[in-house]
Design a protein around this motif. Structure first.
Motif, PDB file in Angstrom:
ATOM      1  N   ILE A   5      87.681  65.866  86.229  1.00  0.00           N
ATOM      2  CA  ILE A   5      87.233  64.463  86.166  1.00  0.00           C
ATOM      3  C   ILE A   5      88.211  63.570  86.922  1.00  0.00           C
ATOM      4  N   LEU A   6      89.516  63.784  86.668  1.00  0.00           N
ATOM      5  CA  LEU A   6      90.536  62.965  87.338  1.00  0.00           C
ATOM      6  C   LEU A   6      90.453  63.134  88.847  1.00  0.00           C
ATOM      7  N   LEU A   7      90.311  64.373  89.292  1.00  0.00           N
ATOM      8  CA  LEU A   7      90.217  64.642  90.725  1.00  0.00           C
ATOM      9  C   LEU A   7      88.966  64.009  91.324  1.00  0.00           C
ATOM     10  N   THR A   8      87.864  64.039  90.562  1.00  0.00           N
ATOM     11  CA  THR A   8      86.607  63.441  91.030  1.00  0.00           C
ATOM     12  C   THR A   8      86.735  61.930  91.141  1.00  0.00           C
ATOM     13  N   VAL A   9      87.420  61.313  90.183  1.00  0.00           N
ATOM     14  CA  VAL A   9      87.633  59.858  90.222  1.00  0.00           C
ATOM     15  C   VAL A   9      88.461  59.479  91.447  1.00  0.00           C
ATOM     16  N   LEU A  10      89.540  60.235  91.692  1.00  0.00           N
ATOM     17  CA  LEU A  10      90.379  59.962  92.873  1.00  0.00           C
ATOM     18  C   LEU A  10      89.588  60.133  94.162  1.00  0.00           C
ATOM     19  N   THR A  11      88.738  61.165  94.168  1.00  0.00           N
ATOM     20  CA  THR A  11      87.887  61.388  95.343  1.00  0.00           C
ATOM     21  C   THR A  11      86.924  60.229  95.543  1.00  0.00           C
ATOM     22  N   ALA A  12      86.370  59.742  94.438  1.00  0.00           N
ATOM     23  CA  ALA A  12      85.437  58.611  94.511  1.00  0.00           C
ATOM     24  C   ALA A  12      86.125  57.381  95.082  1.00  0.00           C
ATOM     25  N   GLY A 326      81.440  77.130  96.276  1.00  0.00           N
ATOM     26  CA  GLY A 326      81.423  77.358  94.836  1.00  0.00           C
ATOM     27  C   GLY A 326      81.133  76.170  93.942  1.00  0.00           C
ATOM     28  N   ALA A 327      80.930  74.976  94.513  1.00  0.00           N
ATOM     29  CA  ALA A 327      80.618  73.804  93.671  1.00  0.00           C
ATOM     30  C   ALA A 327      79.251  73.971  93.030  1.00  0.00           C
ATOM     31  N   LYS A 328      79.163  73.677  91.724  1.00  0.00           N
ATOM     32  CA  LYS A 328      77.891  73.740  91.006  1.00  0.00           C
ATOM     33  C   LYS A 328      77.125  72.422  91.186  1.00  0.00           C
ATOM     34  N   ARG A 329      75.831  72.478  90.841  1.00  0.00           N
ATOM     35  CA  ARG A 329      75.008  71.262  90.926  1.00  0.00           C
ATOM     36  C   ARG A 329      75.562  70.165  90.011  1.00  0.00           C
ATOM     37  N   ARG A 330      76.084  70.568  88.841  1.00  0.00           N
ATOM     38  CA  ARG A 330      76.619  69.559  87.905  1.00  0.00           C
ATOM     39  C   ARG A 330      77.850  68.870  88.471  1.00  0.00           C
ATOM     40  N   HIS A 331      78.597  69.614  89.347  1.00  0.00           N
ATOM     41  CA  HIS A 331      79.774  69.005  89.958  1.00  0.00           C
ATOM     42  C   HIS A 331      79.364  67.903  90.935  1.00  0.00           C
ATOM     43  N   ILE A 332      78.328  68.181  91.739  1.00  0.00           N
ATOM     44  CA  ILE A 332      77.825  67.177  92.689  1.00  0.00           C
ATOM     45  C   ILE A 332      77.257  65.979  91.934  1.00  0.00           C
ATOM     46  N   LEU A 333      76.491  66.284  90.875  1.00  0.00           N
ATOM     47  CA  LEU A 333      75.900  65.222  90.055  1.00  0.00           C
ATOM     48  C   LEU A 333      76.991  64.325  89.464  1.00  0.00           C
ATOM     49  N   THR A 334      78.027  64.988  88.937  1.00  0.00           N
ATOM     50  CA  THR A 334      79.131  64.232  88.326  1.00  0.00           C
ATOM     51  C   THR A 334      79.846  63.368  89.355  1.00  0.00           C
ATOM     52  N   GLN A 335      80.060  63.904  90.547  1.00  0.00           N
ATOM     53  CA  GLN A 335      80.779  63.151  91.576  1.00  0.00           C
ATOM     54  C   GLN A 335      80.051  61.849  91.916  1.00  0.00           C
ATOM     55  N   GLU A 339      81.070  57.913  91.200  1.00  0.00           N
ATOM     56  CA  GLU A 339      81.145  56.897  92.252  1.00  0.00           C
ATOM     57  C   GLU A 339      80.364  55.644  91.847  1.00  0.00           C
ATOM     58  N   ALA A 340      79.170  55.851  91.272  1.00  0.00           N
ATOM     59  CA  ALA A 340      78.365  54.711  90.824  1.00  0.00           C
ATOM     60  C   ALA A 340      79.074  53.945  89.706  1.00  0.00           C
ATOM     61  N   MET A 341      79.636  54.705  88.742  1.00  0.00           N
ATOM     62  CA  MET A 341      80.340  54.076  87.620  1.00  0.00           C
ATOM     63  C   MET A 341      81.599  53.357  88.087  1.00  0.00           C
ATOM     64  N   ALA A 399      71.318  64.320  95.296  1.00  0.00           N
ATOM     65  CA  ALA A 399      72.407  65.053  95.942  1.00  0.00           C
ATOM     66  C   ALA A 399      72.574  66.439  95.331  1.00  0.00           C
ATOM     67  N   ALA A 400      72.459  66.527  93.999  1.00  0.00           N
ATOM     68  CA  ALA A 400      72.664  67.807  93.310  1.00  0.00           C
ATOM     69  C   ALA A 400      71.560  68.811  93.616  1.00  0.00           C
ATOM     70  N   ARG A 401      70.370  68.316  93.974  1.00  0.00           N
ATOM     71  CA  ARG A 401      69.233  69.211  94.209  1.00  0.00           C
ATOM     72  C   ARG A 401      69.108  69.658  95.670  1.00  0.00           C
ATOM     73  N   LEU A 402      70.049  69.237  96.500  1.00  0.00           N
ATOM     74  CA  LEU A 402      69.993  69.661  97.901  1.00  0.00           C
ATOM     75  C   LEU A 402      70.125  71.183  98.012  1.00  0.00           C
TER      76      LEU A 402
END
Length: 411
Positions: A5-12, A326-335, A339-341, A399-402
């Motif tokens: 989560i922390l890494l995803t926030v920094l990425t966002a 190796g990224a899962k669909r939930r990882h893309i969805l979460t990212q 970003e929106a949040m 994005a997750a369903r691509l």
């Protein structure tokens, strides 16, 4: 999971930082929406508090009885269309309704008041001594109208602050001076403490009180001695108001010999009734302003969704690479949801600052009372986060369903 989560926030933050102008414009709707909600609710709550203060200025547990409708020759007159209340009614109320601790009566008219070479048109009220007690009216100097003044129809007067400002020089002491009302001299015996505007918006300090007997015999006149423009009463406790109103209604109907099928020839209003109407209006206005301000939040949410949809298109190949390693669909969805949040979070915080500044500016520049509450700030902030989550969900799911293979081929 926490590290993810922390890494995803920094990425966002890093991704949003690439297009700062676009991110700033996207957040603008959220900023304005949150700021508008806080400012509008603050104005509404300030107006409600002002109404409560105005109603409180009427006195404590006040009951007002006005002449009501009457039917004469088949023609029905409106409230105040006939003289239906008398001083005797007030005396009987005091004797026969134990819940009442005080009763009073009054009549009024707008007349010219003269002092020296100055004059002022204002409401002149003939009152009994109990009126000032019921209204809980204090004095900045001098004293009240007494029972002796009433019994002797004394030519004495109490003046409000507005009258003082328009008839007397700054620093001049009104008490002891002589004013003229309808060419009748009156000695000023007291200056009333200021009360400000009433719940109806009138200036309560633009007032003169004289003994009721003096008013009906020497100034205002009367159809017959003892007729009044209104009766006033008060109770010790607010919870006794409803019971007292019913007792007053029964007693007055009996005194006026009204048959069961006949309507009341008087109208009873309480402080609670007046406050409820005024607060209801204020609450309706607050809800309307809140609804209008919320539209800006919805518009901001649509902006977030549009920008994220563009971002999905621009980053399709990047998403394909992440899925390939190796990224899962939930990882893309979460990212994308983060970003929106993030956009909503930053926009909400800036909106809070804007709303507080707007409320303070409204009080300073327009003079409107505002009350900034922690509840309104929290509701506006949570609403902004909810908007970000709701409008970010569709781009995130897209994005997750691509398809990873098609995403890698995307140019």
């Amino acid at each position: 999971m926490n590290a993810f989560i922390l890494l995803t926030v920094l990425t966002a933050f890093r991704i949003l930082g690439r297009n700062r102008l676009r991110a700033g414009l996207t957040m603008l709707g959220i900023i304005i929406g949150v700021g508008a909600v806080i400012a509008m609710v603050s104005i509404g709550q300030g107006a409600k508090a002002a109404v409560q203060a105005q109603v409180a200025s009427m006195g404590t547990n006040v009951i007002i009885i006005l002449p009501g409708a009457t039917t004469v020759g088949g023609v029905r007159g409106g409230q105040g269309g006939a003289v239906t209340l008398t001083v005797s009614d007030a005396h009987d109320l005091k004797k026969k309704v134990p819940l009442l601790n005080e009763t009073a009566w009054a009549k009024r008219d707008v007349m010219q008041i003269v002092y020296g070479n100055l004059n002022w048109n204002g409401p002149v009220n003939g009152v009994s001594p109990g009126y000032l007690t019921i209204r809980d009216w204090g004095y900045t100097s001098g004293g009240p109208i007494t029972q002796a003044d009433l019994d002797t129809a004394a030519r004495v007067a109490l003046v409000g602050q507005t009258v003082v400002e328009n008839l007397f020089e700054p620093g001049e002491e009104p008490v002891g001076s002589t004013i003229r009302i309808k060419n009748v001299p009156f000695r000023v015996i007291g200056v009333l403490a200021p009360k400000g505007q009433s719940a109806q918006g009138s200036d309560q300090d633009d007032i003169i009180f004289i003994p009721f007997t003096t008013a009906e015999r020497k100034v205002l006149g009367t159809q017959f001695l003892g007729s009044v423009g209104a009766l006033f009463a008060s109770t010790d406790r607010p919870e006794d108001l409803l019971q007292a109103v019913e007792a007053i209604r029964e007693m007055l109907r009996a005194r006026h010999r009204l048959q069961p099928e006949q309507p009341d020839d008087f109208t009873i209003r309480t402080q609670v009734d007046i406050g409820r109407v005024q607060e209801g209006t204020s609450q309706t206005l607050t809800l309307m302003m809140f609804a209008v301000a919320s539209i800006s939040l919805v518009v901001g949410g649509i902006g977030i969704m549009n920008i994220l949809l563009v971002s999905v298109t621009e980053r399709t190949r990047e998403i394909g690479i992440r899925m390939a390693v190796g990224a899962k669909r939930r990882h893309i969805l979460t990212q994308f949801l983060i970003e929106a949040m993030t956009l909503s979070l930053i926009g909400g915080l800036l909106g809070i600052v804007l709303g507080i500044l707007a409320a303070r500016a409204t009080t300073t520049l327009a003079g409107w009372p505002t009350i900034i509450s922690a509840e309104s700030i929290l509701v506006a902030f949570l609403f902004s986060l909810a908007v970000g989550l709701f409008f970010g969900l569709y781009p995130a799911r897209k994005a997750a369903r691509l398809n990873p293979i098609e995403a890698l081929r995307y140019e």
